[in-house]
Design an enzyme around this catalytic site. Structure first.
Site, PDB file in Angstrom:
ATOM      1  N   ASP A   1      -8.043   3.850   0.816  1.00  0.00           N
ATOM      2  CA  ASP A   1      -7.247   4.349   2.098  1.00  0.00           C
ATOM      3  C   ASP A   1      -7.983   4.375   2.955  1.00  0.00           C
ATOM      4  O   ASP A   1      -8.595   5.453   2.965  1.00  0.00           O
ATOM      5  CB  ASP A   1      -6.541   5.315   1.706  1.00  0.00           C
ATOM      6  CG  ASP A   1      -5.567   6.125   2.279  1.00  0.00           C
ATOM      7  OD1 ASP A   1      -5.034   5.397   3.810  1.00  0.00           O
ATOM      8  OD2 ASP A   1      -4.734   6.182   2.011  1.00  0.00           O
TER       9      ASP A   1
ATOM     10  N   ARG B   1      -3.398  -0.663   4.934  1.00  0.00           N
ATOM     11  CA  ARG B   1      -4.257  -1.765   4.661  1.00  0.00           C
ATOM     12  C   ARG B   1      -3.096  -2.942   4.521  1.00  0.00           C
ATOM     13  O   ARG B   1      -3.348  -4.012   4.584  1.00  0.00           O
ATOM     14  CB  ARG B   1      -4.442  -1.157   3.513  1.00  0.00           C
ATOM     15  CG  ARG B   1      -5.578  -0.086   3.438  1.00  0.00           C
ATOM     16  CD  ARG B   1      -5.542   0.948   1.515  1.00  0.00           C
ATOM     17  NE  ARG B   1      -4.847   1.569   1.522  1.00  0.00           N
ATOM     18  CZ  ARG B   1      -4.360   2.155   0.863  1.00  0.00           C
ATOM     19  NH1 ARG B   1      -4.933   1.953  -0.276  1.00  0.00           N
ATOM     20  NH2 ARG B   1      -3.362   3.415   0.187  1.00  0.00           N
TER      21      ARG B   1
ATOM     22  N   CYS C   1       0.617  -1.536   0.302  1.00  0.00           N
ATOM     23  CA  CYS C   1      -0.059   0.044   0.151  1.00  0.00           C
ATOM     24  C   CYS C   1       1.087   0.948  -0.349  1.00  0.00           C
ATOM     25  O   CYS C   1       2.189   1.138  -0.535  1.00  0.00           O
ATOM     26  CB  CYS C   1      -0.836   0.154   0.852  1.00  0.00           C
ATOM     27  SG  CYS C   1      -0.547   0.011   2.359  1.00  0.00           S
TER      28      CYS C   1
END
Ligand code: 4NP
Length: 145
Positions: free
Chosen positions: A117, A9, A3
């Site tokens: 996100d 994440r 990420c």
């Protein structure tokens, strides 16, 4: 699992896949395309949602993706289209480019959907990304098995 910051994440994705593949001889890791958070623990909201499912992220520390990862790993999963584009820009040949995939394409083939996100959102964002990543990781394990 890649990420941007390697604190929200991808640590969760790493934790979920590692948890589901304890019985397999796999190396699962994560990294960020950016270096802002190198050495930090995962975000407390990722740790909390992982704990809810008995997944331990406490050994993880953020690191930045490096070109050596193209040699080290067979498959490189991007969480979103920006991470994907960044990884493609770092790849130097087709063998490297072919290792890069969008993780949600595992459950929605060719969709190129992004894992949103959750950094600036509320706690619900973390539950939502957990659910997406869990489904994608189930598919990854099925494919391997
Ligand atoms: P991640 O989330 O890419 O899922 O780890 C983010 C973490 C930090 C920032 C952005 C996204 N940041 O801008 O610092």
């Amino acid at each position: 699992m890649v990420c941007l910051g390697n604190i929200c994440r991808s640590p969760l994705a790493e934790g979920i896949l590692a948890h589901k593949t304890k019985h397999l001889n796999l190396k699962v890791d994560s990294a960020g395309t950016a270096g802002y958070h190198i050495g930090k623990f995962p975000d407390s909201r990722s740790i909390e949602i992982a704990n809810k499912y008995n997944i331990d992220l406490s050994n993880q520390r953020a690191r930045q993706f490096s070109r050596a990862d193209f040699d080290e790993f067979d498959i490189i999963y991007a969480m979103d289209t920006n991470n994907y584009a960044h990884l493609i820009s770092l790849a130097s040949n087709d063998e490297e480019r072919n290792k890069i995939r969008m993780i949600l394409n595992e459950i929605n083939p060719n969709s190129c959907d992004s894992v949103p996100d959750p950094y600036y959102g509320g706690a619900n964002g973390f539950q939502d990304i957990y659910t997406m990543l869990e489904k994608a990781c189930n598919k990854i394990v099925q494919n391997i098995e």
